[in-house]
Scaffold this active site. Structure first.
Site, mmCIF file in Angstrom:
data_model
loop_
_atom_site.group_PDB
_atom_site.id
_atom_site.type_symbol
_atom_site.label_atom_id
_atom_site.label_comp_id
_atom_site.label_asym_id
_atom_site.label_seq_id
_atom_site.Cartn_x
_atom_site.Cartn_y
_atom_site.Cartn_z
ATOM 1 N N GLU A 104 -0.632 0.392 -13.633
ATOM 2 C CA GLU A 104 -0.115 1.333 -12.997
ATOM 3 C C GLU A 104 0.534 1.009 -11.539
ATOM 4 O O GLU A 104 1.567 1.499 -11.252
ATOM 5 C CB GLU A 104 -1.160 2.427 -12.641
ATOM 6 N N SER A 121 0.787 -1.212 0.233
ATOM 7 C CA SER A 121 0.096 0.113 -0.022
ATOM 8 C C SER A 121 0.786 1.257 -0.138
ATOM 9 O O SER A 121 1.910 1.305 0.519
ATOM 10 C CB SER A 121 -0.757 -0.070 1.274
ATOM 11 N N ARG A 145 6.048 1.327 -4.519
ATOM 12 C CA ARG A 145 5.563 0.140 -4.000
ATOM 13 C C ARG A 145 6.495 -0.999 -4.419
ATOM 14 O O ARG A 145 7.192 -0.987 -4.998
ATOM 15 C CB ARG A 145 4.363 -0.185 -4.935
#
Length: 136
Positions: free
Chosen positions: A61, A30, A103
């Site tokens: 993405e 996250s 990420r």
């Protein structure tokens, strides 16, 4: 989380990226909670036209994943958002993608994915209803 000024819940499209032959699912960290794991998901935009396209866009993405939506899993309504889950059979992983610096991504087996997603009950529920779930 709330509705952030919206009069209706946000429409969220969620991809469950699957390496079918290996029986693995791709989870990502996250952005808001970097120690927590999620599935690629995000808001539907009118330019997506259909919900499946939003799931594909978010997978690319957020996780650098390309593939094919193979199955609608479930719609889960909450007060803040309505989640639409789709299985995504992964064809390729990009090495350079939009959110690569924000990420981490990791292939894990079903049980480990459930363990990592448990903090966000909607995500765990969506995965539990996928075709990766053990037969009952």
């Amino acid at each position: 989380m709330g509705n952030k000024g919206r009069t209706s819940p946000r429409i969220v499209c969620c991809a469950i990226p699957i390496a079918r032959a290996a029986g693995k699912v791709l989870v990502i960290t996250s952005r808001k909670r970097p120690d927590n794991w999620v599935l690629p998901k995000g808001g539907w935009e009118s330019s997506d036209v259909i919900l499946e396209n939003a799931a594909l866009r978010e997978a690319l993405e957020e996780a650098g994943v390309r593939g094919t939506i193979t199955r609608f899993v479930i719609t889960i309504p909450t007060p803040a958002a309505t989640y639409h889950f789709y299985e995504l059979d992964v064809v390729s992983l990009e090495q350079d993608w939009l959110e690569r610096t924000e990420r981490r991504r990791e292939w894990v087996d079903y049980a480990e994915a459930i363990r990592r997603l448990e903090w966000k009950k909607e995500l765990a529920q969506g995965l539990r209803l996928s075709s990766l779930a053990p037969a009952r």
